[in-house]
Design a protein around this motif. Structure first.
Motif, PDB file in Angstrom:
ATOM      1  N   ILE A 128       0.842  -1.208   0.000  1.00  0.00           N
ATOM      2  CA  ILE A 128       0.000   0.000   0.000  1.00  0.00           C
ATOM      3  C   ILE A 128       0.870   1.248   0.000  1.00  0.00           C
ATOM      4  CG2 ILE A 128      -1.633   1.344   1.400  1.00  0.00           C
ATOM      5  CD1 ILE A 128      -2.938  -1.313   2.207  1.00  0.00           C
ATOM      6  N   GLY A 129       1.964   1.212   0.751  1.00  0.00           N
ATOM      7  CA  GLY A 129       2.899   2.346   0.769  1.00  0.00           C
ATOM      8  C   GLY A 129       3.492   2.604  -0.616  1.00  0.00           C
ATOM      9  N   GLN A 130       3.860   1.517  -1.316  1.00  0.00           N
ATOM     10  CA  GLN A 130       4.415   1.677  -2.669  1.00  0.00           C
ATOM     11  C   GLN A 130       3.386   2.255  -3.629  1.00  0.00           C
ATOM     12  OE1 GLN A 130       5.726  -2.325  -3.390  1.00  0.00           O
ATOM     13  NE2 GLN A 130       7.830  -1.904  -2.718  1.00  0.00           N
ATOM     14  N   VAL A 131       2.145   1.808  -3.524  1.00  0.00           N
ATOM     15  CA  VAL A 131       1.081   2.326  -4.387  1.00  0.00           C
ATOM     16  C   VAL A 131       0.869   3.810  -4.100  1.00  0.00           C
ATOM     17  CG1 VAL A 131      -1.406   2.201  -4.876  1.00  0.00           C
ATOM     18  CG2 VAL A 131      -0.067   0.103  -4.687  1.00  0.00           C
ATOM     19  N   ASN A 132       0.864   4.180  -2.808  1.00  0.00           N
ATOM     20  CA  ASN A 132       0.691   5.581  -2.424  1.00  0.00           C
ATOM     21  C   ASN A 132       1.822   6.442  -2.983  1.00  0.00           C
ATOM     22  OD1 ASN A 132      -0.341   7.857  -1.023  1.00  0.00           O
ATOM     23  ND2 ASN A 132       1.109   7.485   0.638  1.00  0.00           N
ATOM     24  N   LYS A 133       3.058   5.957  -2.864  1.00  0.00           N
ATOM     25  CA  LYS A 133       4.220   6.709  -3.364  1.00  0.00           C
ATOM     26  C   LYS A 133       4.139   6.874  -4.876  1.00  0.00           C
ATOM     27  CE  LYS A 133       9.269   6.664  -3.258  1.00  0.00           C
ATOM     28  NZ  LYS A 133      10.460   5.949  -2.817  1.00  0.00           N
ATOM     29  N   THR A 134       3.740   5.787  -5.572  1.00  0.00           N
ATOM     30  CA  THR A 134       3.604   5.840  -7.035  1.00  0.00           C
ATOM     31  C   THR A 134       2.539   6.839  -7.441  1.00  0.00           C
ATOM     32  OG1 THR A 134       4.256   3.513  -7.172  1.00  0.00           O
ATOM     33  CG2 THR A 134       3.159   4.439  -9.087  1.00  0.00           C
ATOM     34  N   ALA A 135       1.403   6.841  -6.717  1.00  0.00           N
ATOM     35  CA  ALA A 135       0.329   7.791  -7.022  1.00  0.00           C
ATOM     36  C   ALA A 135       0.812   9.222  -6.840  1.00  0.00           C
ATOM     37  CB  ALA A 135      -0.885   7.515  -6.137  1.00  0.00           C
ATOM     38  N   GLN A 136       1.611   9.482  -5.792  1.00  0.00           N
ATOM     39  CA  GLN A 136       2.146  10.833  -5.567  1.00  0.00           C
ATOM     40  C   GLN A 136       3.110  11.233  -6.680  1.00  0.00           C
ATOM     41  OE1 GLN A 136       3.832  10.745  -1.639  1.00  0.00           O
ATOM     42  NE2 GLN A 136       1.847  10.893  -0.616  1.00  0.00           N
ATOM     43  N   LEU A 137       3.992  10.289  -7.095  1.00  0.00           N
ATOM     44  CA  LEU A 137       4.949  10.589  -8.165  1.00  0.00           C
ATOM     45  C   LEU A 137       4.257  10.853  -9.501  1.00  0.00           C
ATOM     46  CD1 LEU A 137       7.738   7.970  -7.331  1.00  0.00           C
ATOM     47  CD2 LEU A 137       7.913  10.449  -7.109  1.00  0.00           C
ATOM     48  N   CYS A 138       3.117  10.194  -9.702  1.00  0.00           N
ATOM     49  CA  CYS A 138       2.370  10.372 -10.954  1.00  0.00           C
ATOM     50  C   CYS A 138       1.508  11.626 -10.932  1.00  0.00           C
ATOM     51  CB  CYS A 138       1.480   9.155 -11.217  1.00  0.00           C
ATOM     52  SG  CYS A 138       2.397   7.669 -11.641  1.00  0.00           S
ATOM     53  N   GLY A 139       1.413  12.280  -9.782  1.00  0.00           N
ATOM     54  CA  GLY A 139       0.606  13.486  -9.697  1.00  0.00           C
ATOM     55  C   GLY A 139      -0.837  13.212  -9.316  1.00  0.00           C
ATOM     56  N   GLY A 140      -1.092  12.081  -8.681  1.00  0.00           N
ATOM     57  CA  GLY A 140      -2.439  11.778  -8.205  1.00  0.00           C
ATOM     58  C   GLY A 140      -2.882  10.384  -8.612  1.00  0.00           C
ATOM     59  N   VAL A 141      -4.006   9.946  -8.022  1.00  0.00           N
ATOM     60  CA  VAL A 141      -4.520   8.601  -8.256  1.00  0.00           C
ATOM     61  C   VAL A 141      -4.945   8.426  -9.708  1.00  0.00           C
ATOM     62  CG1 VAL A 141      -6.368   6.992  -7.639  1.00  0.00           C
ATOM     63  CG2 VAL A 141      -5.209   8.276  -5.847  1.00  0.00           C
ATOM     64  N   SER A 142      -5.562   9.459 -10.274  1.00  0.00           N
ATOM     65  CA  SER A 142      -6.045   9.368 -11.660  1.00  0.00           C
ATOM     66  C   SER A 142      -4.891   9.133 -12.626  1.00  0.00           C
ATOM     67  CB  SER A 142      -6.805  10.645 -12.023  1.00  0.00           C
ATOM     68  OG  SER A 142      -7.249  10.576 -13.353  1.00  0.00           O
ATOM     69  N   ASN A 143      -3.791   9.871 -12.450  1.00  0.00           N
ATOM     70  CA  ASN A 143      -2.613   9.693 -13.314  1.00  0.00           C
ATOM     71  C   ASN A 143      -1.973   8.313 -13.090  1.00  0.00           C
ATOM     72  OD1 ASN A 143      -2.994  12.239 -14.337  1.00  0.00           O
ATOM     73  ND2 ASN A 143      -1.425  13.214 -13.066  1.00  0.00           N
ATOM     74  N   ALA A 144      -1.955   7.873 -11.839  1.00  0.00           N
ATOM     75  CA  ALA A 144      -1.380   6.556 -11.539  1.00  0.00           C
ATOM     76  C   ALA A 144      -2.204   5.458 -12.209  1.00  0.00           C
ATOM     77  CB  ALA A 144      -1.326   6.332 -10.027  1.00  0.00           C
ATOM     78  N   ARG A 145      -3.536   5.640 -12.212  1.00  0.00           N
ATOM     79  CA  ARG A 145      -4.407   4.662 -12.869  1.00  0.00           C
ATOM     80  C   ARG A 145      -4.126   4.634 -14.373  1.00  0.00           C
ATOM     81  NH1 ARG A 145      -9.077   5.652 -10.426  1.00  0.00           N
ATOM     82  NH2 ARG A 145      -8.901   3.842  -9.099  1.00  0.00           N
ATOM     83  N   THR A 146      -3.889   5.803 -14.982  1.00  0.00           N
ATOM     84  CA  THR A 146      -3.572   5.875 -16.416  1.00  0.00           C
ATOM     85  C   THR A 146      -2.279   5.129 -16.710  1.00  0.00           C
ATOM     86  OG1 THR A 146      -4.673   8.027 -16.535  1.00  0.00           O
ATOM     87  CG2 THR A 146      -3.185   7.467 -18.340  1.00  0.00           C
ATOM     88  N   VAL A 147      -1.284   5.294 -15.834  1.00  0.00           N
ATOM     89  CA  VAL A 147      -0.005   4.590 -16.013  1.00  0.00           C
ATOM     90  C   VAL A 147      -0.214   3.081 -15.899  1.00  0.00           C
ATOM     91  CG1 VAL A 147       2.280   4.191 -15.005  1.00  0.00           C
ATOM     92  CG2 VAL A 147       1.404   6.525 -15.225  1.00  0.00           C
ATOM     93  N   ALA A 148      -0.990   2.664 -14.897  1.00  0.00           N
ATOM     94  CA  ALA A 148      -1.238   1.234 -14.709  1.00  0.00           C
ATOM     95  C   ALA A 148      -1.944   0.633 -15.922  1.00  0.00           C
ATOM     96  CB  ALA A 148      -2.083   1.019 -13.452  1.00  0.00           C
TER      97      ALA A 148
END
Length: 197
Positions: A148-168
């Motif tokens: 969960i910590g890694q997912v949170n960090k990735t979401a922050q690096l991507c500029g938010g949950v929406s951007n992280a979802r786009t990357v995924a």
């Protein structure tokens, strides 16, 4: 000293006791093989009479067996152990078909309890019980929190949950992380930089 041939009924009863569905022609040939010289019609009559008598006795034994001996719990356990995906309605029908006369509510309670037991606890061999040590719960929780910590960090690096979802979704569209990374290297090469876009 002459040996006495057993009576037709004795031979037929012995054969039908072993297998009540044994075809009459098979019984006829076996009776004759034992030295009986009676006409076929007499032997067939003995087969029919004996088979009817044995079936009546079998039915009366089933009727006289106490219904309490058929536990919905034991039957439900047997059915769910064989196929845990059976629905409660299917198990209910099969339990009733086995002669259980309890109410549907009581049988459903037995099914629910048994399903919980069967799905929740798998039997462990005796040797494994004696030697296996219990697994601590902490590592599972630690792994979960780390992920969960890694997912949170990735979401922050991507500029938010929406951007992280786009990357995924881009990673999934590429067919996995390794393919995505190769294509990311290609994009970086084309742009002449490995910095973020």
């Amino acid at each position: 000293m002459s040996t006495q041939v057993p009576s037709i009924y004795t031979i037929v009863r012995g054969l039908l006791t072993e297998n009540i569905d044994l075809p009459t022609d098979d019984i006829l040939s076996r009776v004759k093989a034992q030295g009986v010289s009676k006409p076929d019609a007499d032997i067939r009559r003995a087969v029919n009479n004996t088979r009817s008598e044995l079936r009546k006795r079998s039915k009366s034994k089933v009727k006289s067996a106490p219904a309490a001996s058929k536990s919905p719990y034991s039957i439900a356990r047997e059915l769910l152990t064989a196929d845990p995906t059976l629905s409660n309605d299917d198990v209910l029908a099969k339990v009733k078909a086995r002669g259980v006369t309890k109410s549907d509510t009581a049988i459903r309670e037995a099914i629910r309890t048994t399903r919980r037991d069967v799905l929740g606890a798998k039997p462990v061999p005796t040797a494994a019980r004696a030697t296996a040590e219990p697994k601590p719960a902490a590592p599972d929780e630690a792994v979960l929190f780390r992920v969960i910590g890694q997912v949170n960090k990735t979401a922050q690096l991507c500029g938010g949950v929406s951007n992280a979802r786009t990357v995924a979704e881009a990673i999934r569209a590429c067919g996995g992380v390794d393919v995505f990374l190769r294509r990311l290297d290609l994009v970086a090469e084309i742009l002449g930089s490995e910095t973020e876009l």
